[in-house]
Scaffold this active site. Structure first.
Site, PDB file in Angstrom:
ATOM      1  N   GLY A 200       0.789  -1.232   0.000  1.00 25.97           N
ATOM      2  CA  GLY A 200       0.000   0.000   0.000  1.00 25.97           C
ATOM      3  C   GLY A 200       0.820   1.281   0.000  1.00 25.97           C
ATOM      4  O   GLY A 200       0.510   2.223  -0.715  1.00 25.97           O
ATOM      5  N   CYS A 325      16.178   0.585   2.952  1.00 30.77           N
ATOM      6  CA  CYS A 325      16.537  -0.438   3.935  1.00 30.77           C
ATOM      7  C   CYS A 325      18.046  -0.599   4.066  1.00 30.77           C
ATOM      8  O   CYS A 325      18.523  -1.075   5.076  1.00 30.77           O
ATOM      9  CB  CYS A 325      15.918  -1.772   3.555  1.00 30.77           C
TER      10      CYS A 325
HETATM   11  N1  PLP Z   1       9.782  -5.292  -2.361  1.00 34.37           N
HETATM   12  C1  PLP Z   1      10.228  -4.170  -2.933  1.00 34.37           C
HETATM   13  C2  PLP Z   1      10.689  -4.214  -4.347  1.00 34.37           C
HETATM   14  C3  PLP Z   1      10.253  -2.977  -2.222  1.00 34.37           C
HETATM   15  O1  PLP Z   1      10.709  -1.875  -2.799  1.00 34.37           O
HETATM   16  C4  PLP Z   1       9.805  -2.987  -0.878  1.00 34.37           C
HETATM   17  C5  PLP Z   1       9.885  -1.753  -0.067  1.00 34.37           C
HETATM   18  O2  PLP Z   1      10.748  -0.922  -0.246  1.00 34.37           O
HETATM   19  C6  PLP Z   1       9.327  -4.181  -0.330  1.00 34.37           C
HETATM   20  C7  PLP Z   1       9.337  -5.321  -1.101  1.00 34.37           C
HETATM   21  C8  PLP Z   1       8.828  -4.257   1.067  1.00 34.37           C
HETATM   22  O3  PLP Z   1       7.546  -3.697   1.164  1.00 34.37           O
HETATM   23  P1  PLP Z   1       6.990  -3.305   2.604  1.00 34.37           P
HETATM   24  O4  PLP Z   1       7.732  -2.088   3.033  1.00 34.37           O
HETATM   25  O5  PLP Z   1       5.529  -3.021   2.380  1.00 34.37           O
HETATM   26  O6  PLP Z   1       7.199  -4.472   3.483  1.00 34.37           O
END
Ligand code: PLP
Length: 392
Positions: A200, A325
């Protein structure tokens, strides 16, 4: 402080005011449990059904193929675990060297527990080595998980070819489409994925809500075992307001996709061309053509991305070096390393990711402020001398 110029939309997006408005009554007025027998709860249940239809429509799925989760990471984890549980005799996973940690770290975890993982490499432009992938794909492959679009460079991967190859070998095909959904047309009837993750907060809905598409007929095992919610496929009382917000955001993304994409792409191109034309030793990371319309990743050679971020931050410009991250560590991102970006360039990479809220004036502001920032940092860099690389 200057007003914030937010160009970090691959990290997260602003909740759209219309989305927020749609959600608000479900905190304080309509707070019933959708599983309750009374009308008050049932009303919320019906609104969740509507949200499920809205999310399904965005990717051309059937509503019953959508499972609400807490985030993209949970969707990814659920998908991989379900695929492995449904083929306990198959001990092989295929994924790429440039996945988000939600997949990368999960697959590393399974590698430690006895699975064989084939990590598909990419070339200098971030394009997938399809020969490697096809060569490794066998009847022993339980799951192929390849992201639709890379979060750091925006590079898109050949979903249709992978889907077809996986189907021919009887492997489950999952895609992490967290960065693709809402930015590109995604149609699961055209691209035959078994499972697809979305989130979302990348599409102007709140953080802490995601969804997993599971194609009808795909074997499934719940990750969160508990109540009967989500038809027993994900236990836990629903995050009702956020689900409703995701539904609204999905509807808005679907309605405005063509218009918004064209506008965002033209802003992105203006930013990209302005930087590449006016700043020496600035290199585009990732395939120029086959890319998300909102993303540009540029390396400024001989300086640190973190220093650029800090100086931009003082002017109210928010961007990112690598993925959100991984920032905070000075290691170059695993994505740029996989692409073979040289050390002197990988350290100085900046990702700008735009949204519908960005304006032409903001692009002009960044194009005015960035060149002197880069120039100043290079004057301080031990690797830079008079417009070229100092011999080391
Ligand atoms: N996958 C990708 C390609 C993303 O860019 C991200 C978030 O940066 C995620 C997964 C993880 O999503 P969420 O932050 O909703 O856990």
């Amino acid at each position: 402080m200057n007003p914030v110029i937010y160009m970090d939309n691959n990290a997260t997006t602003r909740v759209d005011p219309e989305v927020f408005q749609e959600m608000a009554p479900y905190f304080t007025d309509y707070y019933g449990n959708p599983s309750s027998m009374h009308t008050f709860g049932g009303m919320v249940g019906r609104k969740i059904s509507q949200a499920r239809e809205q999310v399904a429509a965005l990717i051309n799925a059937a509503p019953e193929e959508i499972i609400f989760t807490s985030c993209g990471t949970e969707s990814d984890s659920t998908a991989i675990r379900a695929a492995l549980a449904s083929s306990p005799d198959k001990k092989h996973i295929i994924t790429t060297r440039v996945e988000h940690p939600a997949i990368k770290n999960l697959c590393e975890h399974f590698e430690k527990t006895g699975y064989r993982v084939s990590w598909v490499p990419v070339d200098r432009a971030g394009r997938l080595d399809m020969d490697f992938l096809l060569d490794r794909l066998t009847e022993d492959t339980a799951v192929v998980s390849v992201m639709w679009a890379n979060n750091e460079t925006g590079v898109l991967f050949p979903m249709d070819r992978i889907a077809q190859a996986a189907a021919e070998r009887g492997a489950v095909f999952h895609t992490d489409a967290v960065q693709a959904v809402g930015k590109l047309p995604v149609d699961v009837k055209v691209t035959a994925v078994n499972m697809l993750s979305l989130s979302g907060h990348k599409i102007h809905a709140p953080k802490g809500i995601g969804a997993l598409y599971v194609k009808k007929g795909t074997k499934f095992f719940p990750f969160l075992i508990g109540g009967h919610q989500e038809r027993g496929r994900r236990g836990g009382t629903e995050n009702t307001a956020s689900i409703i917000g995701l539904g609204k955001a999905a509807e808005m993304a679907r309605t405005n996709l063509t218009r918004d994409t064209a506008r965002i792409r033209s802003l992105r191109d203006k930013l990209e061309n302005g930087i590449l034309e006016n700043i020496p030793h600035a290199l585009l990371n990732g395939d120029k053509e086959n890319r998300l319309p909102n993303t540009v990743n540029i390396s400024f050679e001989y300086i640190e991305g973190e220093a650029i971020l800090l100086m931009m931050d003082q002017m109210g410009i928010c961007a990112s070096s690598g993925s959100a991250c991984t920032s905070g560590s000075l290691e170059p991102s695993h994505v740029l390393r996989a692409m073979g970006v040289p050390f002197t360039a990988a350290h100085g990479s900046i990702r700008f990711s735009l949204s519908i809220y960005n304006t032409e004036e903001e692009i002009d502001f960044v194009l005015e402020k960035l060149p002197p920032i880069i120039d100043r940092l290079r004057q301080m860099s031990p690797f830079w001398k008079g417009g070229s690389c100092k011999a080391q």
